[in-house]
Design an enzyme around this catalytic site. Structure first.
Site, PDB file in Angstrom:
ATOM      1  N   ILE A 172       8.408 -16.766   1.024  1.00 15.85           N
ATOM      2  CA  ILE A 172       8.311 -17.980   0.214  1.00 15.85           C
ATOM      3  C   ILE A 172       9.644 -18.289  -0.464  1.00 15.85           C
ATOM      4  CG2 ILE A 172       7.098 -19.102  -1.704  1.00 15.85           C
ATOM      5  CD1 ILE A 172       5.295 -18.523   0.708  1.00 15.85           C
ATOM      6  N   ILE A 173      10.266 -17.281  -1.083  1.00 15.17           N
ATOM      7  CA  ILE A 173      11.566 -17.426  -1.752  1.00 15.17           C
ATOM      8  C   ILE A 173      12.570 -16.509  -1.068  1.00 15.17           C
ATOM      9  CG2 ILE A 173      12.810 -16.994  -3.914  1.00 15.17           C
ATOM     10  CD1 ILE A 173      10.282 -17.817  -5.410  1.00 15.17           C
ATOM     11  N   CYS A 192       0.860  -1.184   0.000  1.00 13.76           N
ATOM     12  CA  CYS A 192       0.000   0.000   0.000  1.00 13.76           C
ATOM     13  C   CYS A 192       0.894   1.231   0.000  1.00 13.76           C
ATOM     14  CB  CYS A 192      -0.929   0.007   1.214  1.00 13.76           C
ATOM     15  SG  CYS A 192      -0.078  -0.028   2.804  1.00 13.76           S
ATOM     16  N   ASP A 228      12.959 -13.077  -6.440  1.00 14.70           N
ATOM     17  CA  ASP A 228      12.332 -12.694  -7.703  1.00 14.70           C
ATOM     18  C   ASP A 228      11.977 -11.209  -7.694  1.00 14.70           C
ATOM     19  OD1 ASP A 228      10.423 -13.131  -5.728  1.00 14.70           O
ATOM     20  OD2 ASP A 228       8.956 -14.036  -7.070  1.00 14.70           O
ATOM     21  N   GLY A 230      -6.918 -25.270  -9.074  1.00 15.99           N
ATOM     22  CA  GLY A 230      -7.297 -25.498 -10.469  1.00 15.99           C
ATOM     23  C   GLY A 230      -8.025 -24.362 -11.155  1.00 15.99           C
ATOM     24  N   ASN A 285       3.860  -7.917  -4.782  1.00 13.95           N
ATOM     25  CA  ASN A 285       3.016  -9.009  -4.322  1.00 13.95           C
ATOM     26  C   ASN A 285       2.931 -10.032  -5.438  1.00 13.95           C
ATOM     27  OD1 ASN A 285       0.957 -10.659  -3.317  1.00 13.95           O
ATOM     28  ND2 ASN A 285      -0.658  -9.256  -3.933  1.00 13.95           N
TER      29      ASN A 285
END
Length: 622
Positions: A50-51, A5, A98, A356, A73
């Site tokens: 996460i990474i 934000c 990333d 999915g 994000n």
């Protein structure tokens, strides 16, 4: 996977303001926060690691001389390849993330960076020299971004609740959003339920400079079928590209799990997860509302650790307020609450799940896509005759088998189909809504999309519309909000630009035909799944709302809402009660229409009446 934000310009106690805005989305990133401020901008960030989970992956991220500042994000699945290219071009990296690829990539290629990315993303880059803000959103709109302008300030956020914290923002209800919601069951982007707050559309970027906002589209989901493609070629290409996509989407420094239903989409994803974890929820109302046994059996066959939960009626109703708070805007898709529960369960075991979403839109999976074939024979009759039969059918005061067929078959697809979900008719909208609420035809919103695909067949037109409207306003909105409400990253390997590249070339007859929907994709899945799963008819995520609304307990709860002060502000409550009573007595199945109105009233009570959003017993809507 995170939340961001920010706002431009000076405000009183701006450090406290940006912290308050950022704290509102702590659920999107509970692992850490980060801030950047100068005299022209304040940027906030929450991180879900996460990474590069060490502190070196914290944001904001900078270029070498710190003239560019990034908050991001999402996940970029080809970041390693791009990183190597940028290193060869002389860029220097200080993390393994990333995120840093985006800042150097923007420095090198500017807007052209976007079409080089493979992933899901919403990010903001501030240029400290030019005093400009660049914001971009991924191809399909997997990750969200909203913005507004307030008294000379540009304000943005992953979720609207951050924007509501900005001190100069005056919260006003957007009546036109209600008009559209009554037709579509969701707020149709780019508008939102808050006046002057907008959703940045998928595959768009935005520049803010010198007080002006300019948006541009950088990618279009174009269908260009290859008429020479055989069934065998289609199956081979789908299998190859999807395996590659799942492999890319599993890149992580933490464990990755998978949502699993009885349908082919998530089941196909799960076959690449041997030895890992799958998650399913259901309801104790028979097989129609419970896919747990299907998922459990498949999990045993493919060798994954399966977890499941049966959701009770009281649990479901007790969390409606919490879910609608996290949604930011009312969403009448009853499955979003079930998605909240499966996300909550999964978050106890993993930080990342695959799902999915997107297979139906890309490969032609919805049952309604059969309609062009169903109407083919009828449409051989002269148009005038079909219109006359439709007029007679509509005028009859009672329902009969084939009435809808006669009416819908008289219309072109552009008039007949407004998306995968269509709620109230125009006549019903006029009767329901108070006179100060605008009532417009939903086709006014869908026409620009149909205009872009005038030369396509009807099934392709339906898919294109759903990709641009339904997928964004419903499917991906609930996927993002319900997973992030539980600090869980949800990845969707079907919604990959390489997968779409294959899907866009598949002939219409290999997408939807008399045998099935998603025809070629199901054949590819059959190489990995039992035939019964690969060929199973599209079911969706069934929730027993029609059963509950014939239970006195829930009937009375909804009745209180339908006759309350808020309902009287927007609706003719006699009409609401007729829908409710006809359903309760078994005269008609109005459950989806009832749910659409009820969810809106709950949401409005939270965001405009100051009602609680905590889980527990369902309090009355004022």
């Amino acid at each position: 996977m995170c939340g961001l934000c920010g706002f431009t310009g000076e405000v009183i106690d701006r450090d406290a303001v940006i912290k308050s805005m950022t704290d509102k989305i702590t659920h999107r990133g509970p692992d850490s926060n980060g801030f950047f401020t100068d005299s022209d901008i304040s940027m906030g960030f929450r991180r879900l690691s996460i990474i590069d989970v060490a502190s070196s992956g914290d944001q904001p991220i900078y270029n070498e001389n710190k003239t560019l500042v990034l908050t991001f994000n999402g996940e970029i699945y080809n970041y390693r390849e791009l990183r190597n290219i940028l290193l060869e071009k002389g860029h220097r990296f200080y993390t393994q993330t990333d995120s840093e690829v985006l800042i150097h990539g923007f420095e090198e290629w500017h807007e052209d960076l976007l079409t080089k990315l493979r992933g899901m993303f919403a990010f903001a880059i501030y240029d400290t020299v030019e005093k400009s803000v660049f914001i971009a959103r991924d191809y399909f709109g997997i990750k969200p971004m909203h913005y507004t302008q307030v008294g000379g300030h540009f304000v943005y956020g992953s979720e609207i609740k951050s924007i509501l914290e900005f001190p100069g923002f005056e919260k006003k209800f957007n009546k036109n959003a209600l008009n559209n919601y009554i037709s579509f069951e969701y707020a149709v982007p780019p508008e939102t339920f808050f006046e002057n707050v907008y959703c940045l559309m998928p595959a768009h970027y935005l520049w803010y400079k010198d007080g002006k906002v300019e948006t541009h589209r950088y990618w279009e989901p174009e269908f260009s079928e290859d008429p020479g493609m055989t069934r065998e070629q289609a199956v081979e290409e789908i299998e190859k590209v999807f395996e590659d996509s799942v492999s890319a989407h599993k890149i992580s420094d933490v464990e990755v799990g998978c949502f699993l239903s009885s349908g082919v989409d998530s089941s196909y994803v799960s076959t690449y997860f041997a030895g890992q974890k799958t998650f399913t929820v259901g309801f104790d109302y028979g097989e129609k509302y419970n896919e747990i046994d299907w998922a459990k059996n498949l999990s045993e066959k493919i060798g994954v650790e399966h977890h499941y939960k049966v959701i009770s009626a009281d649990e479901y109703w007790g969390n409606i307020r919490k879910v609608q708070y996290h949604m930011d805007q009312p969403l009448a898709d009853a499955s979003c609450i079930a998605l909240y529960f499966v996300s909550k369960m999964a978050s106890e075991y993993v930080k990342v799940v695959l799902s999915g979403e997107g297979a139906d839109e890309l490969f032609g999976g919805y049952n309604i896509y059969h309609e062009p074939d169903d109407f083919a024979g009828y449409k051989k009759l002269p148009l005038g005759l079909r219109r006359a039969l439709a007029a007679v059918a509509k005028a009859l005061p009672f329902s009969f088998r084939g009435k809808s067929f006669l009416m819908r078959g008289a219309l072109p697809i552009e008039e007949n189909f407004i998306g995968n979900c269509s709620m109230f008719t125009m006549d019903e909208k006029r009767r329901l809504l108070k006179s100060d609420i605008p009532v417009t035809r939903p086709q006014e919103l869908t026409k620009p999309y149909y205009d872009r695909v005038k030369d396509k067949d009807d099934v392709t037109k339906m898919q294109y519309l759903d990709i641009n409207v339904w997928l964004v306003g419903d499917i991906l909105l609930k996927a993002d909000r319900m997973s992030m409400a539980n600090s869980l990253e949800l990845r969707v390997p079907f919604l990959d630009k390489e997968v779409f590249g294959v899907a866009s070339r598949i002939p219409r007859k290999l997408r939807v035909n008399k045998e099935n929907t998603k025809y070629a994709m199901r054949l590819a899945a059959m190489k990995h799944l039992p035939d019964a799963t690969a060929q199973k008819k599209k079911l969706g995520f069934p929730v027993p709302t029609r059963v509950w609304l014939r239970d006195e307990k829930y009937y009375n709860l909804v009745k209180d809402a339908f006759t309350g002060k808020t309902a009287k502000q927007f609706f003719n409550t006699d009409e609401l009660m007729k829908f409710l009573d006809d359903h309760y007595s078994g005269k008609r199945d109005n459950n989806r229409k009832i749910w659409t109105i009820f969810v809106f009233l709950v949401w409005y009570d939270i965001y405009f009446n100051g009602g609680s959003h905590e889980p527990g017993d369902m309090p009355a809507v004022r």
